[in-house]
Write an enzyme that holds these catalytic residues in place. Structure first.
Site, short mmCIF file in Angstrom:
data_model
loop_
_atom_site.label_atom_id
_atom_site.label_comp_id
_atom_site.label_asym_id
_atom_site.label_seq_id
_atom_site.Cartn_x
_atom_site.Cartn_y
_atom_site.Cartn_z
CG ASP A 38 -1.82 -1.25 1.25
OD1 ASP A 38 -1.27 -2.34 1.44
OD2 ASP A 38 -3.03 -1.11 1.06
CE1 TYR A 43 -2.03 2.75 -2.06
CE2 TYR A 43 -4.26 3.37 -1.49
CZ TYR A 43 -3.16 2.58 -1.30
OH TYR A 43 -3.17 1.59 -0.35
CG ASN A 97 -8.34 -2.10 -2.76
OD1 ASN A 97 -7.35 -2.51 -2.19
ND2 ASN A 97 -8.95 -0.98 -2.43
CG HIS A 144 -4.30 -5.94 -1.53
ND1 HIS A 144 -3.24 -5.11 -1.25
CD2 HIS A 144 -5.41 -5.17 -1.41
CE1 HIS A 144 -3.70 -3.90 -0.97
NE2 HIS A 144 -5.01 -3.90 -1.06
CG HIS A 166 -9.91 -2.87 4.30
ND1 HIS A 166 -10.80 -2.42 3.36
CD2 HIS A 166 -8.85 -2.01 4.26
CE1 HIS A 166 -10.28 -1.35 2.76
NE2 HIS A 166 -9.12 -1.08 3.29
CG HIS A 180 -7.09 -4.52 1.82
ND1 HIS A 180 -7.35 -3.62 0.83
CD2 HIS A 180 -8.31 -5.02 2.18
CE1 HIS A 180 -8.66 -3.58 0.58
NE2 HIS A 180 -9.25 -4.41 1.39
CB VAL A 181 -5.45 -3.35 7.18
CG1 VAL A 181 -5.73 -2.53 8.43
CG2 VAL A 181 -6.59 -4.28 6.85
CG HIS A 182 -3.95 2.09 4.64
ND1 HIS A 182 -4.60 3.10 4.00
CD2 HIS A 182 -3.77 1.13 3.70
CE1 HIS A 182 -4.81 2.78 2.74
NE2 HIS A 182 -4.32 1.59 2.53
#
Lengths: 473, 473
Positions: free
Chosen positions: A161, A191, A226, A311, A321, A348-350
């Site tokens: 990410d 992004y 994503n 991911h 998420h 995925h999870v920040h």
């Protein structure tokens, strides 16, 4: 030069707040908005010479590490399609020729995208390579991995990410300092899909230039997130992964995968499986069929370390998420346990999170364990979605911390996995907040295959005499 | 004529054994192997005239039922690409022109596949149509549905996992006798993927001819199953759904879907949503994004009946394919409850099963209900994967029958849903074993939107005076 000053300031601010993780991350989010670096910043600088290669990146091109794909973009004309390379600086004995293509995304027209296979390389060797010619030529180098061997040491970086903010830059620079030899990338690259219309393509370009400082010198092993889907019906763009697939090659054919989105490589002492969270994965789909066969090919006598990348995390106790990994968990978790996967990295999870060895494979709708239970055969699940991007940190965790969660913190950073031999690897999560490579979560990972008592007795000579502090898993 | 004799014998044998479902299905499986009808049987007969249109099938082409796509194959040459049509027999006032294409699958070369949009039709009208010309011309007819209206009556057939065996033929002929107006097809069409090399394409062709007796006279609404994936790496064929997508059109563009594999139509008083079990469906994927928007478009004041089709059942207590629907359940079940879906039809399992209204949406890994619980807002889940195909019946159910399962039996058959008005529909499962349209599981389905007390009081005039026997759900 502005950029340098900014980064240093960031580090300084962060150092003031490294006492409490919760406060630190909150503080950073409010004081240091996670905005993208302006497009004209030198972080995205375009080589000055006309039509010079840019966005240079390499990845492993074969199953065992004797080939790379070198990719780059020429903005104005196709230019040369050749890679000159050799083992001595400035002496390029060999030439390889690649392909060139371009594409549109809405009204954006991409530059000329080159992918060139360079194969037949020697193991454990430094190669120099040159793209373009005359004034616009650019030179780089990379190192091939050691021959596949159960005790081959190797240091992987793990980044997810990433995006293109000041936090992203901090992560990238810290990673470069870490001495990692290859990046396992966990999806969500640029992004660019946070932009609209032609800016989407332009932000894919800027990201390619942004990461070139690392991607041109060592392989990044790509997985898609994503933010690679780029499903934008309002622009008439509905082909999933269009920008990503045009720009980032993977060696899927070498492992008989039918899609660049899922594949496997072997590198040094590791067998690395890349899964696609956003492609079909249920029983009977190509990804499911492929994974079933690939797992049977894993030979822990040759590659003791079995690592899976995806991911969307299977276990995640962050509010962001939450439970999105359930769909894939119910399909693949029993295989991960059966094959004793060592570690599964997701993004995925920040935020950062690490699980204990647990599994949740006994529930069958009308009976079975209700919750995840300790399971020595299960992988460790690690979420490293904190590369830094314009969406900011995910600071809200489930309270109380579930039993399956061993460590969690919402701070930017990256991880490294330093394989020492067939039995032990050093793992570190390196938090950006600390302003330098600082291991906030660190432990020794014991190999799931070679750590069995029987095998361990045979291998006393392989034992490490000393290990770094921290948990041993 | 041999075929007729065979079918009659089958019916006779079955009638002898209709006392006990378990014994019946076991008996059929052993005594009547579920083998495909030989390719030269008249069930697959090729029209005699040179290059005559074959494999004729129609489907709804727009959102509301005023258009059809007429598809057919000419084996030897492109031939005419036109459809002549009109509202009087033999008098074709109008002409529409379609597209033609062909493809290869391994070394098999398909015939010329025609798809022709016929739009601007009147509601509730019989249309006659003609394909080809001269000696090779063939004539058919179809009826358009009534205008979208909350009380428009309509009778749907529901068929899954059909294949091309004698059992398949029995199902098809029973369905034709049922008076159904449109088939909701639940995936797994031809089972051509049970063949190898060029026989795969040939068995797609034979199936097209096999079902033409129904598909040329009324729309079949297609959903795709695992036997449509046709992932055959050993033949170099790895593009999912290649044969299916070439041959079977769907109106996905009319509902802004980006793929022919998931889409929605409105027909009479029903809003029908077709999902793809083998395409990406997790959060952020195109199918997920599309479904979220489509559910918001559903207007129960106009189309009271909300019906979802998919291949893999969400609830299934058969040993075959047990829990394969879990991946989709965890993503979509809460929406199905929130939007009060009336009924969800699935195939995949070669048996019949119906659930109670239950849901399992409170589990969240560390707390929540462990098992499905009664839920008045939940859909009824019905598995009709018993069309008949060469894989035979799935006769092993979980013992004891779980609480969520209301009725289950491993026998071949099809279902019908006869919508009477906005509040009531008659549902029947018609078991082939009984040798004729015999409703083995039958009940009155009460509409989930209009059956609320408040709305019901307003609608007393719509109440049915008499209902058929059986459960009311």
């Amino acid at each position: 030069m502005l950029l340098r000053v900014v980064v240093v300031s960031f580090v300084f601010l962060s150092l003031l707040n490294n006492g409490n993780a919760g406060i630190t991350s909150t503080f950073i989010r409010s004081e240091w908005p996670s905005t993208d670096i302006p497009i004209d910043n030198e972080a995205f600088s375009i080589p000055k010479a006309h039509n010079a290669p840019q966005q240079v990146h390499i990845t492993q091109a074969d199953y065992d590490g004797r080939a790379v794909i070198i990719s780059w973009v020429t903005p104005d004309a196709p230019g040369s399609n050749k890679v000159q390379y050799g083992t001595a600086e400035k002496r390029y004995e060999f030439t390889a020729e690649g392909t060139v293509s371009n594409y549109t995304f809405y009204q954006y027209k991409s530059g000329y995208i080159h992918h060139c296979l360079v194969d037949g390389l020697e193991y454990d060797t430094k190669y120099y390579y040159k793209l373009g010619s005359g004034d616009s030529a650019r030179e780089f180098w990379f190192e091939t991995p050691p021959k596949i061997d159960p005790d081959a040491p190797y240091k992987f970086g793990i980044i997810g990410d990433l995006g293109q903010t000041y936090n992203s830059l901090s992560t990238l620079e810290h990673y470069i300092q870490s001495g990692g030899q290859t990046v396992l990338f966990l999806g969500d690259l640029s992004y660019a899909d946070r932009y609209q219309y032609n800016d989407v393509g332009l932000r894919w370009d800027s990201w390619g230039r942004f990461v070139e400082r690392s991607t041109s010198y060592q392989p990044w092993i790509w997985s898609a997130g994503n933010h690679e889907i780029d499903y934008m019906p309002y622009m008439g763009e509905v082909t999933p992964f269009k920008n990503f697939l045009q720009r980032y090659a993977t060696p899927h054919l070498a492992c008989k995968s039918s899609s660049p989105l899922w594949y496997a490589i072997r590198r040094a002492s590791a067998h690395i499986i890349v899964l696609s969270s956003y492609s079909p994965f249920v029983k009977y789909t190509p990804q499911w069929e492929w994974l079933r066969e690939e797992l049977q090919k894993v030979d822990r006598e040759k590659t003791p370390w079995l690592i899976v990348l995806m991911h969307v995390p299977i276990y995640n106790s962050n509010d962001a998420h939450y439970m999105e990994g359930e769909s894939m968990r119910v399909v693949f978790e029993s295989w991960f346990v059966q094959y004793k996967v060592d570690v599964i990295f997701a993004g995925h999870v920040h935020a950062y999170e690490r699980s204990y060895r647990i599994s949740n494979i006994h529930y069958n709708i009308t009976s079975g364990d209700r919750y995840p239970v300790p399971d020595k055969s299960a992988p460790v699940y690690i979420t490293v979605g904190d590369g830094g991007n314009q969406e900011g940190l995910a600071g809200r965790f489930l309270d109380p911390q579930p039993d399956y969660s061993a460590f969690r913190e919402a701070s930017y950073g990256h991880s490294t996995l330093e394989i020492k031999n067939r039995t032990h690897a050093f793992y570190h999560w390196n938090r950006n907040d600390d302003g330098k490579k600082s291991a906030t979560d660190a432990f020794v990972l014991r190999n799931q295959y070679w750590s069995s008592n029987q095998r361990r007795r045979k291998l006393k000579k392989h034992y490490l005499k000393s290990v770094v502090g921290g948990t041993t898993i």
